[in-house]
Scaffold this active site. Structure first.
Site, mmCIF file in Angstrom:
data_model
loop_
_atom_site.group_PDB
_atom_site.id
_atom_site.type_symbol
_atom_site.label_atom_id
_atom_site.label_comp_id
_atom_site.label_asym_id
_atom_site.label_seq_id
_atom_site.Cartn_x
_atom_site.Cartn_y
_atom_site.Cartn_z
ATOM 1 N N GLU A 35 -8.835 -1.535 0.590
ATOM 2 C CA GLU A 35 -9.492 -2.960 0.058
ATOM 3 C C GLU A 35 -7.945 -3.754 -0.370
ATOM 4 O O GLU A 35 -7.192 -3.198 -0.951
ATOM 5 C CB GLU A 35 -10.027 -2.746 -1.155
ATOM 6 C CG GLU A 35 -10.628 -4.111 -1.804
ATOM 7 C CD GLU A 35 -11.572 -4.137 -2.862
ATOM 8 O OE1 GLU A 35 -11.779 -3.011 -3.257
ATOM 9 O OE2 GLU A 35 -12.137 -5.180 -3.306
ATOM 10 N N ARG A 261 -8.572 13.183 -4.258
ATOM 11 C CA ARG A 261 -7.675 12.060 -4.385
ATOM 12 C C ARG A 261 -6.139 12.760 -4.530
ATOM 13 O O ARG A 261 -6.271 13.893 -5.404
ATOM 14 C CB ARG A 261 -7.827 11.353 -5.615
ATOM 15 C CG ARG A 261 -8.878 10.329 -5.522
ATOM 16 C CD ARG A 261 -9.117 9.729 -6.728
ATOM 17 N NE ARG A 261 -8.342 8.453 -6.732
ATOM 18 C CZ ARG A 261 -8.707 7.424 -6.134
ATOM 19 N NH1 ARG A 261 -10.084 7.451 -5.589
ATOM 20 N NH2 ARG A 261 -8.011 6.266 -6.013
ATOM 21 N N LYS A 271 -5.322 1.254 -9.058
ATOM 22 C CA LYS A 271 -4.783 0.000 -8.751
ATOM 23 C C LYS A 271 -4.820 -1.170 -9.900
ATOM 24 O O LYS A 271 -4.079 -1.825 -10.321
ATOM 25 C CB LYS A 271 -5.592 -0.677 -7.499
ATOM 26 C CG LYS A 271 -5.012 -0.151 -6.113
ATOM 27 C CD LYS A 271 -5.641 -0.979 -5.337
ATOM 28 C CE LYS A 271 -6.185 -0.264 -4.029
ATOM 29 N NZ LYS A 271 -6.960 -1.080 -2.985
HETATM 30 P P1 ATP Z 1 -9.040 1.686 -6.856
HETATM 31 O O1 ATP Z 1 -7.752 2.394 -7.447
HETATM 32 O O2 ATP Z 1 -9.131 0.347 -6.951
HETATM 33 O O3 ATP Z 1 -10.113 2.659 -6.746
HETATM 34 P P2 ATP Z 1 -9.163 2.679 -4.201
HETATM 35 O O4 ATP Z 1 -8.633 3.999 -4.363
HETATM 36 O O5 ATP Z 1 -10.332 2.611 -3.853
HETATM 37 O O6 ATP Z 1 -8.438 1.790 -5.198
HETATM 38 P P3 ATP Z 1 -8.868 1.503 -1.632
HETATM 39 O O7 ATP Z 1 -7.894 0.611 -0.868
HETATM 40 O O8 ATP Z 1 -10.425 1.487 -1.428
HETATM 41 O O9 ATP Z 1 -8.393 1.876 -3.079
HETATM 42 O O10 ATP Z 1 -8.574 2.855 -0.644
HETATM 43 C C1 ATP Z 1 -8.052 3.188 0.655
HETATM 44 C C2 ATP Z 1 -8.357 4.588 1.206
HETATM 45 O O11 ATP Z 1 -7.548 5.208 0.487
HETATM 46 C C3 ATP Z 1 -9.713 4.930 0.582
HETATM 47 O O12 ATP Z 1 -10.318 5.794 2.003
HETATM 48 C C4 ATP Z 1 -9.266 5.915 -0.536
HETATM 49 O O13 ATP Z 1 -10.175 6.832 -0.496
HETATM 50 C C5 ATP Z 1 -8.117 6.378 -0.047
HETATM 51 N N1 ATP Z 1 -7.271 6.648 -1.487
HETATM 52 C C6 ATP Z 1 -6.959 5.851 -2.418
HETATM 53 N N2 ATP Z 1 -6.156 6.226 -3.545
HETATM 54 C C7 ATP Z 1 -6.085 7.594 -3.027
HETATM 55 C C8 ATP Z 1 -5.578 8.715 -3.709
HETATM 56 N N3 ATP Z 1 -5.134 8.737 -4.847
HETATM 57 N N4 ATP Z 1 -5.378 9.718 -3.034
HETATM 58 C C9 ATP Z 1 -5.896 10.089 -1.815
HETATM 59 N N5 ATP Z 1 -6.655 9.095 -0.948
HETATM 60 C C10 ATP Z 1 -6.656 7.857 -1.742
HETATM 61 MG MG MG Z 2 -12.111 1.557 -2.870
#
Ligand code: ATP
Ligand code: MG
Length: 555
Positions: A35, A261, A271
């Site tokens: 996003e 994650r 974020k």
């Molecule tokens: P937020 O912190 O706002 O929840 P998000 O992790 O959902 O952010 P996105 O931009 O939606 O952020 O993430 C893009 C992709 O990266 C998604 O498929 C998400 O699952 C993956 N992702 C995000 N954070 C992690 C993490 N800490 N470890 C592994 N994958 C991640």
């Molecule tokens: Mg997300």
């Protein structure tokens, strides 16, 4: 990307192997769906390496798709930084960049299809009523009074929503599933809400925006994604993912798989928290070298290959864990130990005068750029009567454990001669301001002829030829391993996460290139900061020579 990087295995790759064996798929298609509401961080790198790595290894495709259904939180600056970071990590997305917003018209059509099938309705309950009727984990929800609105009316209401007839917060399009489901996401989830927001891609065309759960699965299906990989918090939502796909007339059937994650010690990866660090100026920006963002690591001197190596080492599982920062440090340290040319820099300089060396003479010495790799060549290092040494490398008195310079004793100057400290000059507070020494001209590249044993070696820089430089020494941004677990994560910020030194570096570093790691001998691995200028050099410490968290005796 280097051919030599070996291929990892994990449960997702095993699923893909099985699918290929069974003929379920012939071409593997993945996507990375950020996003655009922040910069990418090291957790995203895990997802990027997984998705793009699979596409690479199976000769498939990986799309980069911006998941842009929240226009108010999104920004074109984030869109651009994300593309830059994915490329920098060494990955190329298939074909053009995708946006969920490319599919808004199709998504609208599928929503109409659900309404026509009696599987979606427009709900005019207030947000509070909707919340109350959802029930809780312990209690089932309750049907909305709008749940049985006739299909024709729902079609008309939805068209009016799109036409801007309803104010924000006054209605929702909801799926008609099961208000008693044990999975909250199945209790008639929202599919569309009204939002009079300008969108970075679609401008003012839309005043209704689809929800993530509705958008994501359909976008995957439109793109022919075979394996839709996401993090574990979407495990329950898989039911909704499948429900939507099963109930619309779309041919492809993507499958969602979840993995854990990445959580990293001494930092935060949410974020929302990262945005707070930037907007409240706890760091200098998204690319502050203390930030766990890709941009931060790049500015800190990490290489794409070191981050890919880290992602390989942590692997992909369904287990929640907190990875040690030292694992990431080890990846860059091991790489730079092989690749980084050596140089000398004195971070806290004290002057040393070699009294038996002529005042006007400049002797050009030759130093090897890498102790184990002659192919990296040599460089010229000017040796002069006045030099700087590291203040902590000198003591007036010390025991045998201190293998550096002691008054009346000898030490070797790296790449140069053996010197002996003769006397010192001090300021009014008793601090040593100048060390007077003598050198032994017979000791260039060899031990003293008479068998005197000189064990210690210290680094130095010519006082007249050295170049002033600002050196940033970074440490963990937080004092505790899991700041996100604290009530107020900001209260655990490490006040010493940045220590700035006014250093003197050898003249060859005047021309050090951005993006190339350098070892400052005995001090660690450094890189040229992105804000460095020829008239004002700035270096960042990427990582120390050893794991400073398993504090070894520095001598
Ligand atoms: P937020 O912190 O706002 O929840 P998000 O992790 O959902 O952010 P996105 O931009 O939606 O952020 O993430 C893009 C992709 O990266 C998604 O498929 C998400 O699952 C993956 N992702 C995000 N954070 C992690 C993490 N800490 N470890 C592994 N994958 C991640
Ligand atoms: Mg997300």
């Amino acid at each position: 990307m280097a051919e030599t990087e070996s291929r990892p295995t994990n449960f997702i790759r095993q699923i893909i192997d099985t699918d290929l064996r069974n003929g379920l798929h012939t071409v593997i298609q993945t996507r990375f769906p950020p996003e655009p509401n922040g910069y990418l961080h090291i957790g995203h790198a895990k997802s990027i390496c997984l998705n793009f790595g699979i596409a690479q290894d199976y000769a498939g495709y990986c799309n980069l798709r911006f998941d842009d259904t929240n226009p108010e939180k999104e920004d074109i600056d984030y869109v651009n930084s994300i593309q830059q970071d994915v490329s920098w990590l060494g990955f190329q997305w298939h074909d053009k960049i995708r946006y969920s917003s490319d599919y808004f018209e199709q998504l609208y059509g599928y929503a109409v299809e659900l309404i026509e099938k009696g599987l979606a309705y427009v709900d005019f309950s207030t947000p509070d009523e909707v919340r109350r009727m959802r029930g809780s984990l312990k209690a089932p929800g309750e049907n909305s009074p709008y749940r049985d609105t006739p299909i024709a009316d729902n079609l008309a209401f939805f068209a009016q929503m799109r036409a801007g007839k309803f104010a924000e917060g006054t209605c929702l399009l909801r799926a008609k599933i099961d208000m008693a489901s044990p999975f909250m996401c199945m209790r008639d989830p929202a599919l569309y809400r009204v939002k009079f927001a300008h969108h970075h891609q679609t401008g003012d065309k839309w005043c209704i925006y689809p929800m993530y759960d509705f958008t994501h699965c359909i976008s995957d299906a439109i793109e022919g994604i075979t394996h839709s990989l996401c993090t574990l918090e979407f495990q329950d939502n898989r039911r909704l993912y499948d429900w939507v796909i099963d109930n619309i007339s779309i041919q492809t059937q993507p499958r969602q798989y979840e993995f854990s994650r990445l959580n990293l010690e001494y930092t935060v990866l949410s974020k929302r928290k990262l945005i707070q660090l930037v907007s409240e100026h706890h760091v200098s920006g998204w690319d502050d070298p203390r930030m766990p963002t890709i941009a931060g690591f790049r500015r800190r001197g990490f290489t794409p290959s070191s981050i890919r190596e880290f992602c390989k080492r942590i692997g992909v599982t369904k287990m929640d864990n907190l990875v040690e920062m030292s694992m990431l440090d080890a990846c860059i340290r091991e790489e730079l130990n092989e690749s980084a040319p050596r140089a000398m820099a004195v971070l806290v300089p004290v002057k040393l005068v070699i009294e038996n060396f002529p005042a006007t003479q400049v002797e050009v010495l030759h130093a090897q750029n890498h102790p184990n790799d002659e192919s990296m060549g040599t460089r010229e290092v000017p040796f002069t009567r006045e030099i700087f040494i590291e203040a902590e490398d000198f003591k007036e008195e010390a025991n045998k454990k201190f293998k550096r310079l002691v008054l009346g004793k000898e030490v070797r100057l790296r790449n140069a001669y053996v010197i002996k400290a003769e006397r010192v000059e001090k300021d009014a507070q008793g601090n040593v301001t100048t060390i007077y020494a003598s050198y032994d001209p017979q000791t260039l590249g060899k031990d003293p002829a008479d068998g005197r044993k000189v064990k210690g070696v210290i680094h130095w820089v010519s006082a007249s030829h050295g170049v002033r430089a600002t050196v940033n020494l970074y440490d963990r941004l937080f004092k505790v391993p899991n700041p996100a677990g604290e009530e107020d994560f900001l209260s655990t910020l490490n006040p010493e996460s940045l220590v700035v030194k006014q250093a003197v570096v050898e003249p060859s570093l005047q021309h050090a290139l951005q993006g190339v790691g350098i070892q400052f001998e005995r001090m660690g691995y450094f890189c040229v900061d992105s804000a460095s200028k020829p008239e004002h050099l700035v270096f960042n410490r990427t990582v120390g020579l050893r794991d400073s968290w398993a504090k070894a005796d520095q001598d």
